[in-house]
Design a protein around this motif. Sequence first.
Motif, short mmCIF file in Angstrom:
data_model
loop_
_atom_site.label_atom_id
_atom_site.label_comp_id
_atom_site.label_asym_id
_atom_site.label_seq_id
_atom_site.Cartn_x
_atom_site.Cartn_y
_atom_site.Cartn_z
N GLY A 11 0.83 -1.20 0.00
CA GLY A 11 0.00 0.00 0.00
C GLY A 11 0.86 1.24 0.00
O GLY A 11 1.87 1.31 -0.70
N SER A 12 0.48 2.22 0.81
CA SER A 12 1.24 3.46 0.95
C SER A 12 1.38 3.77 2.43
O SER A 12 0.68 3.20 3.27
CB SER A 12 0.52 4.62 0.23
OG SER A 12 -0.73 4.88 0.84
N ILE A 19 0.23 -7.73 5.23
CA ILE A 19 -0.04 -8.96 4.49
C ILE A 19 0.64 -10.19 5.10
O ILE A 19 0.31 -11.32 4.75
CB ILE A 19 0.38 -8.82 3.01
CG1 ILE A 19 1.87 -8.51 2.89
CG2 ILE A 19 -0.45 -7.75 2.32
CD1 ILE A 19 2.37 -8.49 1.46
N ASP A 20 1.60 -9.98 6.03
CA ASP A 20 2.25 -11.13 6.66
C ASP A 20 3.07 -10.67 7.86
O ASP A 20 3.43 -9.49 7.96
CB ASP A 20 3.15 -11.87 5.67
CG ASP A 20 3.21 -13.37 5.95
OD1 ASP A 20 2.90 -13.77 7.09
OD2 ASP A 20 3.55 -14.13 5.04
N TYR A 41 6.69 -2.68 2.31
CA TYR A 41 7.19 -1.95 3.47
C TYR A 41 7.38 -2.94 4.62
O TYR A 41 6.61 -3.90 4.76
CB TYR A 41 6.21 -0.86 3.90
CG TYR A 41 6.01 0.24 2.88
CD1 TYR A 41 6.73 1.43 2.96
CD2 TYR A 41 5.09 0.07 1.84
CE1 TYR A 41 6.54 2.44 2.03
CE2 TYR A 41 4.90 1.08 0.90
CZ TYR A 41 5.63 2.26 1.00
OH TYR A 41 5.44 3.25 0.07
N PHE A 42 8.41 -2.69 5.43
CA PHE A 42 8.70 -3.56 6.56
C PHE A 42 8.70 -2.74 7.85
O PHE A 42 9.20 -1.61 7.88
CB PHE A 42 10.07 -4.23 6.40
CG PHE A 42 10.20 -5.07 5.17
CD1 PHE A 42 9.85 -6.41 5.20
CD2 PHE A 42 10.67 -4.53 3.99
CE1 PHE A 42 9.96 -7.18 4.07
CE2 PHE A 42 10.80 -5.30 2.86
CZ PHE A 42 10.43 -6.63 2.89
N GLN A 43 8.18 -3.35 8.88
CA GLN A 43 8.27 -2.78 10.22
C GLN A 43 8.90 -3.83 11.13
O GLN A 43 8.43 -4.97 11.18
CB GLN A 43 6.88 -2.40 10.75
CG GLN A 43 6.92 -1.77 12.14
CD GLN A 43 5.52 -1.52 12.70
OE1 GLN A 43 4.57 -2.22 12.34
NE2 GLN A 43 5.39 -0.51 13.54
N ILE A 44 9.97 -3.45 11.81
CA ILE A 44 10.70 -4.38 12.67
C ILE A 44 10.55 -3.94 14.12
O ILE A 44 10.91 -2.81 14.48
CB ILE A 44 12.18 -4.45 12.29
CG1 ILE A 44 12.33 -4.86 10.82
CG2 ILE A 44 12.93 -5.42 13.20
CD1 ILE A 44 13.73 -4.78 10.29
#
Length: 202
Positions: A11-12, A19-20, A41-44
Amino acid sequence: DTSGTIYLYQGSCEALICIDTFVLSSTQYPSFYAPLGQDFYFQIILEGEGEESKIRWECRNYNENNSCEHVEAISCGSLVSGNTWLAPLTGENGCNANGPALYYTFTGDGDYLRIKLKQGRAVFNLMENDCVSGRCLFTQTLGVTRHSVLISTKPDQLYFLRVSAPDSIDFSFEIECYEPNSNQVCLDAKTAICGDQFENML
């Protein structure tokens, strides 16, 4: 060991869609399919204050022929390579075989065909007529004690080849086709005299 969670989005930034999710640790290696042209995009999120982590991204080729619905056509002289990364663990096939696999199809011409493994280790299942419900002709492991298998094909017969291997193994095999030697039975023995020289493919 560093531990935490990786969130995968599309997305944005104003409207992210998760999604996972993946577990982050030194023994976990999450994978996902990234189609060409799509953004991710990743969030850690790390567990514990002051934690640090290092992440290495690796790209691998994705083979789409990982089910009977998406077989790849091959023929005499084909040199095929692949791996089963992200292939389904189960899928309907004529040999009722399990495990991640890639699927191929070819048409017989009445001559012999040799499947020759060039790299890796894999289990080969051969089916005729239909990939899902066709008759299972054989199951053969190549890459351990033997590296090739000889097949006698029928003219215009449709065959389906299932190749299964762990996703950590890159395999390659070659399709060798040739006409059988005319002297393969005793009644067709060739006459030889001193000085004659013969060259045959067995």
